[in-house]
Write a protein that holds these residues in place. Structure first.
Motif, PDB file in Angstrom:
ATOM      1  N   ASP A 164      -0.311 -21.685  -8.381  1.00  0.00           N
ATOM      2  CA  ASP A 164      -0.718 -20.793  -9.477  1.00  0.00           C
ATOM      3  C   ASP A 164       0.264 -20.777 -10.645  1.00  0.00           C
ATOM      4  O   ASP A 164       0.104 -19.981 -11.570  1.00  0.00           O
ATOM      5  CB  ASP A 164      -0.924 -19.352  -8.975  1.00  0.00           C
ATOM      6  CG  ASP A 164      -2.049 -19.267  -7.961  1.00  0.00           C
ATOM      7  OD1 ASP A 164      -3.015 -20.039  -8.107  1.00  0.00           O
ATOM      8  OD2 ASP A 164      -1.944 -18.446  -7.032  1.00  0.00           O
ATOM      9  N   ARG A 165       1.266 -21.621 -10.593  1.00  0.00           N
ATOM     10  CA  ARG A 165       2.202 -21.744 -11.720  1.00  0.00           C
ATOM     11  C   ARG A 165       1.688 -22.843 -12.633  1.00  0.00           C
ATOM     12  O   ARG A 165       1.517 -23.982 -12.220  1.00  0.00           O
ATOM     13  CB  ARG A 165       3.600 -22.101 -11.201  1.00  0.00           C
ATOM     14  CG  ARG A 165       4.649 -22.241 -12.307  1.00  0.00           C
ATOM     15  CD  ARG A 165       5.218 -20.876 -12.643  1.00  0.00           C
ATOM     16  NE  ARG A 165       6.408 -20.988 -13.453  1.00  0.00           N
ATOM     17  CZ  ARG A 165       6.433 -20.956 -14.785  1.00  0.00           C
ATOM     18  NH1 ARG A 165       5.294 -20.822 -15.460  1.00  0.00           N
ATOM     19  NH2 ARG A 165       7.559 -21.036 -15.450  1.00  0.00           N
ATOM     20  N   ILE A 166       1.430 -22.490 -13.893  1.00  0.00           N
ATOM     21  CA  ILE A 166       0.872 -23.449 -14.828  1.00  0.00           C
ATOM     22  C   ILE A 166       1.971 -24.355 -15.373  1.00  0.00           C
ATOM     23  O   ILE A 166       3.109 -23.924 -15.581  1.00  0.00           O
ATOM     24  CB  ILE A 166       0.145 -22.725 -15.994  1.00  0.00           C
ATOM     25  CG1 ILE A 166      -0.718 -23.691 -16.791  1.00  0.00           C
ATOM     26  CG2 ILE A 166       1.138 -22.018 -16.892  1.00  0.00           C
ATOM     27  CD1 ILE A 166      -1.964 -24.116 -16.090  1.00  0.00           C
ATOM     28  N   GLY A 167       1.641 -25.616 -15.580  1.00  0.00           N
ATOM     29  CA  GLY A 167       2.615 -26.565 -16.107  1.00  0.00           C
ATOM     30  C   GLY A 167       1.967 -27.552 -17.056  1.00  0.00           C
ATOM     31  O   GLY A 167       0.737 -27.690 -17.107  1.00  0.00           O
ATOM     32  N   VAL A 168       2.806 -28.249 -17.820  1.00  0.00           N
ATOM     33  CA  VAL A 168       2.325 -29.232 -18.793  1.00  0.00           C
ATOM     34  C   VAL A 168       3.169 -30.496 -18.678  1.00  0.00           C
ATOM     35  O   VAL A 168       4.386 -30.434 -18.470  1.00  0.00           O
ATOM     36  CB  VAL A 168       2.414 -28.690 -20.242  1.00  0.00           C
ATOM     37  CG1 VAL A 168       1.969 -29.758 -21.241  1.00  0.00           C
ATOM     38  CG2 VAL A 168       1.573 -27.436 -20.404  1.00  0.00           C
ATOM     39  N   TYR A 246       5.172 -21.445 -19.336  1.00  0.00           N
ATOM     40  CA  TYR A 246       4.756 -22.617 -18.563  1.00  0.00           C
ATOM     41  C   TYR A 246       5.938 -23.512 -18.225  1.00  0.00           C
ATOM     42  O   TYR A 246       6.997 -23.458 -18.842  1.00  0.00           O
ATOM     43  CB  TYR A 246       3.716 -23.424 -19.355  1.00  0.00           C
ATOM     44  CG  TYR A 246       4.205 -23.915 -20.701  1.00  0.00           C
ATOM     45  CD1 TYR A 246       4.739 -25.195 -20.854  1.00  0.00           C
ATOM     46  CD2 TYR A 246       4.162 -23.096 -21.830  1.00  0.00           C
ATOM     47  CE1 TYR A 246       5.196 -25.651 -22.080  1.00  0.00           C
ATOM     48  CE2 TYR A 246       4.619 -23.536 -23.053  1.00  0.00           C
ATOM     49  CZ  TYR A 246       5.133 -24.807 -23.181  1.00  0.00           C
ATOM     50  OH  TYR A 246       5.601 -25.251 -24.393  1.00  0.00           O
ATOM     51  N   LEU A 247       5.722 -24.354 -17.212  1.00  0.00           N
ATOM     52  CA  LEU A 247       6.720 -25.314 -16.762  1.00  0.00           C
ATOM     53  C   LEU A 247       6.484 -26.635 -17.504  1.00  0.00           C
ATOM     54  O   LEU A 247       5.359 -27.132 -17.547  1.00  0.00           O
ATOM     55  CB  LEU A 247       6.595 -25.511 -15.256  1.00  0.00           C
ATOM     56  CG  LEU A 247       7.601 -26.401 -14.516  1.00  0.00           C
ATOM     57  CD1 LEU A 247       7.625 -26.001 -13.043  1.00  0.00           C
ATOM     58  CD2 LEU A 247       7.271 -27.874 -14.623  1.00  0.00           C
ATOM     59  N   MET A 248       7.526 -27.196 -18.093  1.00  0.00           N
ATOM     60  CA  MET A 248       7.407 -28.473 -18.795  1.00  0.00           C
ATOM     61  C   MET A 248       7.994 -29.570 -17.914  1.00  0.00           C
ATOM     62  O   MET A 248       9.143 -29.473 -17.469  1.00  0.00           O
ATOM     63  CB  MET A 248       8.151 -28.428 -20.132  1.00  0.00           C
ATOM     64  CG  MET A 248       7.741 -29.541 -21.082  1.00  0.00           C
ATOM     65  SD  MET A 248       6.075 -29.243 -21.731  1.00  0.00           S
ATOM     66  CE  MET A 248       5.692 -30.852 -22.425  1.00  0.00           C
ATOM     67  N   LEU A 249       7.203 -30.615 -17.649  1.00  0.00           N
ATOM     68  CA  LEU A 249       7.591 -31.661 -16.701  1.00  0.00           C
ATOM     69  C   LEU A 249       7.619 -33.040 -17.355  1.00  0.00           C
ATOM     70  O   LEU A 249       6.748 -33.378 -18.161  1.00  0.00           O
ATOM     71  CB  LEU A 249       6.609 -31.684 -15.529  1.00  0.00           C
ATOM     72  CG  LEU A 249       6.991 -32.563 -14.337  1.00  0.00           C
ATOM     73  CD1 LEU A 249       8.083 -31.894 -13.509  1.00  0.00           C
ATOM     74  CD2 LEU A 249       5.766 -32.848 -13.472  1.00  0.00           C
TER      75      LEU A 249
END
Length: 256
Positions: A164-168, A246-249
């Motif tokens: 449920d953690r959104i990332g990009v 959001y998490l940036m990957l």
């Protein structure tokens, strides 16, 4: 663990080599090919003997490394590293507490933001440069922008979820292994290995700038376009934002 029957869809060779050289003892090796050469017993030349004439030949060639094997080797090397978290193995780690530069592995679908679809439409028309951005410029300016708008290595944004953690993440055109198949599988789950760039980007920070990331315009060109558009981003080329932090990957390997 990565299956022997997984298919590599995306592979950032530069990032892979950089990170693998850090987590292994093998240094900065060119994993793409291994060159066979003539030489001593320590060389990699292959000798073939003709049984009829007793002739000996040494052949030179390239031994292609399987990208899937490299992915498995990477996972094996980093598996015991404190900076690695494998969410695909039912990890009890909370993705909200990841730190910058950690390497993570997880499974998720990859969704193309709806806002990006209009940008793809712009890139598909040759009239884009003239009608959308430079309709008020002179002929010389049109020629200049026509040259600058040639897209060489566009980036495409995708969103994902980890518990449920959104990332990009952004995928670079040059790193696709099977792009057509990747696009066909967009609704499926992928196995993704990547490095955390920012564990909690503020929603006020854009996750994608079309003019910079996709059309690859320099800062000077972007400023010129914005100035000509009453100091605003042109419609359809505005920066993209999330509705939450959001998490940036940084993607390294994507498998299906």
């Amino acid at each position: 663990m990565i299956s022997d029957f997984s298919e590599v869809m995306y592979f950032d060779e530069d990032k892979f080599t950089q990170y693998y050289s850090v987590i292994s003892d093998e240094g900065n090796i060119d994993w793409k090919t291994i060159q066979k050469t003539k030489g001593s017993n320590m060389g990699t030349g292959t000798k073939l003997i003709n049984a009829n004439k007793g002739s000996t030949y040494t052949y030179e060639g390239e031994l292609k490394k399987s990208i899937l094997k490299l992915a498995q080797k990477f996972e094996e090397a980093i598996n015991s590293n404190d900076y690695f978290v494998d969410f695909s193995e039912m990890s009890d780690r909370d993705p909200n507490y990841l730190t910058k530069d950690m390497i993570i592995k997880f499974e998720s679908d990859l969704l193309l933001p709806k806002e990006f679809e209009s940008i793809l439409l712009l890139s598909d028309t040759r009239e884009y440069g003239e009608k959308k951005l430079v309709e008020d410029f002179d002929d010389e300016s049109l020629k200049m922008f026509g040259h600058m708008l040639k897209i060489k290595e566009p980036k495409t944004p995708y969103t994902f979820e980890i518990k449920d953690r959104i990332g990009v993440l952004k995928l670079e055109e040059k790193n696709y292994i099977h792009k057509e198949e990747f696009e066909e599988f967009e609704d499926d789950n992928f196995t993704i290995i990547g490095k955390v760039i920012n564990p909690k980007n503020n929603q006020k920070k854009e996750y994608f700038d079309p003019m910079k990331d996709f059309f690859q315009m320099s800062r000077a060109v972007r400023r010129m376009i914005i100035t000509e558009n009453n100091n605003e981003y042109p419609e359809g080329l505005r920066k993209l934002y999330m509705n939450e932090d959001y998490l940036m990957l940084q993607p390294i390997i994507i498998l299906h």
